[in-house]
Design an enzyme around this catalytic site. Structure first.
Site, short mmCIF file in Angstrom:
data_model
loop_
_atom_site.label_atom_id
_atom_site.label_comp_id
_atom_site.label_asym_id
_atom_site.label_seq_id
_atom_site.Cartn_x
_atom_site.Cartn_y
_atom_site.Cartn_z
N TYR A 137 -13.44 -3.68 10.76
CA TYR A 137 -12.15 -3.08 10.44
C TYR A 137 -11.23 -3.10 11.66
O TYR A 137 -10.07 -3.51 11.58
CB TYR A 137 -12.33 -1.63 9.96
CG TYR A 137 -11.00 -0.91 9.83
CD1 TYR A 137 -10.15 -1.18 8.75
CD2 TYR A 137 -10.58 0.01 10.79
CE1 TYR A 137 -8.93 -0.53 8.65
CE2 TYR A 137 -9.36 0.65 10.68
CZ TYR A 137 -8.53 0.38 9.61
OH TYR A 137 -7.32 1.00 9.52
N GLY A 139 -1.77 7.29 1.27
CA GLY A 139 -1.92 7.42 2.72
C GLY A 139 -0.62 7.31 3.48
O GLY A 139 0.44 7.80 3.07
N ILE A 140 -0.70 6.66 4.64
CA ILE A 140 0.48 6.45 5.50
C ILE A 140 1.58 5.75 4.72
O ILE A 140 2.76 6.10 4.81
CB ILE A 140 0.10 5.60 6.73
CG1 ILE A 140 -0.94 6.32 7.60
CG2 ILE A 140 1.35 5.27 7.55
CD1 ILE A 140 -0.44 7.52 8.33
N GLY A 170 0.82 -1.21 0.00
CA GLY A 170 0.00 0.00 0.00
C GLY A 170 0.85 1.25 0.00
O GLY A 170 0.44 2.29 0.55
#
Length: 318
Positions: free
Chosen positions: A183, A33-34, A29
């Protein structure tokens, strides 16, 4: 951000990271984002950074953004789909590496609304991607990590896991599906895996370390602009400023994760997060809550994960 030679006497400075020119790190990923900021900060140290992403266009855009900010950055794309377990072995084979110094298990799916969705393998999407995908990926990466001088597995947890508990009889949320809870449980499963992996690595005498890190409170509206990230208006940034007392942007949220990868003083089984209330600030080790490190729960989760992914319970580490 500049890189400096490592020194055990120099305090850790998030803006002056040690050189890592001889290291190769995979960030799942890493295009958003992060994960994007983890990749950008690692690239500034001279490391070879592999962006694990199923979307080639987004990964190429992220790589171009990193190269624009970090001259000479060595960034590559690895096509990686954690929701398709059958694709992971060939993806890792495509690395063509003799060893891998670290993997950052960062990629994740977060759904806000029903209905419940499944991966191609028939697993609930968040649990299947966030946890099972990384569990299976670790199996295929184990030989490369074991071949590194001091390999590391850094699993990215979440504040959302603090208030959740795993239902070991309903890991796939088939009986009671609530997106936010599912989640949070998927992130708790990741963290439980990270701690259990280190226990197993130590018991087996492995040189590989497993470390867990989390970004604290990281908001898009407090995050510096990048071409690949969601854009925020000046008004949104202004309204978010009061929240900056307690939380931070995703660039700062990456700091504990980057330190978990690079710092030679980091030990296996540690949890790293932001210094101030676990929500913002410079990275530090922090105590993990008992439900995150429960070995009995972790053993049952591990056995179920091995069965669901078809992985050997030892995951191939030596």
């Amino acid at each position: 951000m500049s890189s400096t030679p490592p020194s055990r006497s120099r305090p850790w400075d998030v803006h002056r990271l040690p050189s890592a020119e001889d290291r190769t790190v995979l960030v799942t990923g890493g295009n958003a984002g992060i994960g994007y900021f983890v990749a950008e900060q690692l690239a500034a140290t001279g490391a070879v950074v592999l962006l694990g992403s199923r979307d080639s266009a987004k990964a190429e855009a992220a790589g171009a953004s990193i190269r624009a900010r970090v001259p000479g950055a060595r960034v590559r794309h690895l096509r990686l789909d954690l929701a398709d377990l059958s694709s992971l072995e060939s993806a890792v084979d495509g690395l063509n590496l003799g060893h891998l110094d670290a993997v950052v298990h960062n990629a994740g799916v977060a759904l806000d609304d029903p209905p419940r969705r499944e991966t191609a393998d028939g697993h609930e999407l968040m649990f299947g991607t966030n946890h099972l995908g990384h569990f299976a990926l670790t199996r295929w990466l184990a030989p490369l990590l074991s071949a590194a001088p001091s390999g590391r597995v850094v699993t990215v947890g979440s504040f959302a896991a603090r208030s959740e508990r795993l239902d070991l009889d309903d890991l796939q949320s088939t009986r009671d599906y609530r997106p936010k809870r599912t989640y949070g449980r998927s992130k708790l499963a990741q963290m439980s895996f990270g701690f259990e992996l280190d226990r197993r690595l130590r018991a087996g005498g492995s040189t590989v370390l497993s470390v867990v890190a989390h970004p604290g409170g990281a908001l898009d509206s407090l995050t510096p602009s990048r071409p690949t990230l969601p854009r925020t208006t000046p008004g949104e940034r202004l309204r978010a400023l009061p929240a900056g007392i307690l939380v931070q942007g995703k660039d700062a949220g990456a700091w504990p994760i980057v330190r978990a990868v690079l710092d030679p003083g980091v030990r296996g089984g540690q949890l790293w997060g932001p210094r101030i209330f676990g929500l913002r600030g410079a990275p530090r080790p922090e105590p993990a809550l008992p439900h995150m490190t429960d070995p009995a729960v972790a053993a049952r989760l591990w056995a179920a994960s091995a069965e669901l992914t078809g992985a050997d319970a030892h995951l191939g580490f030596r």
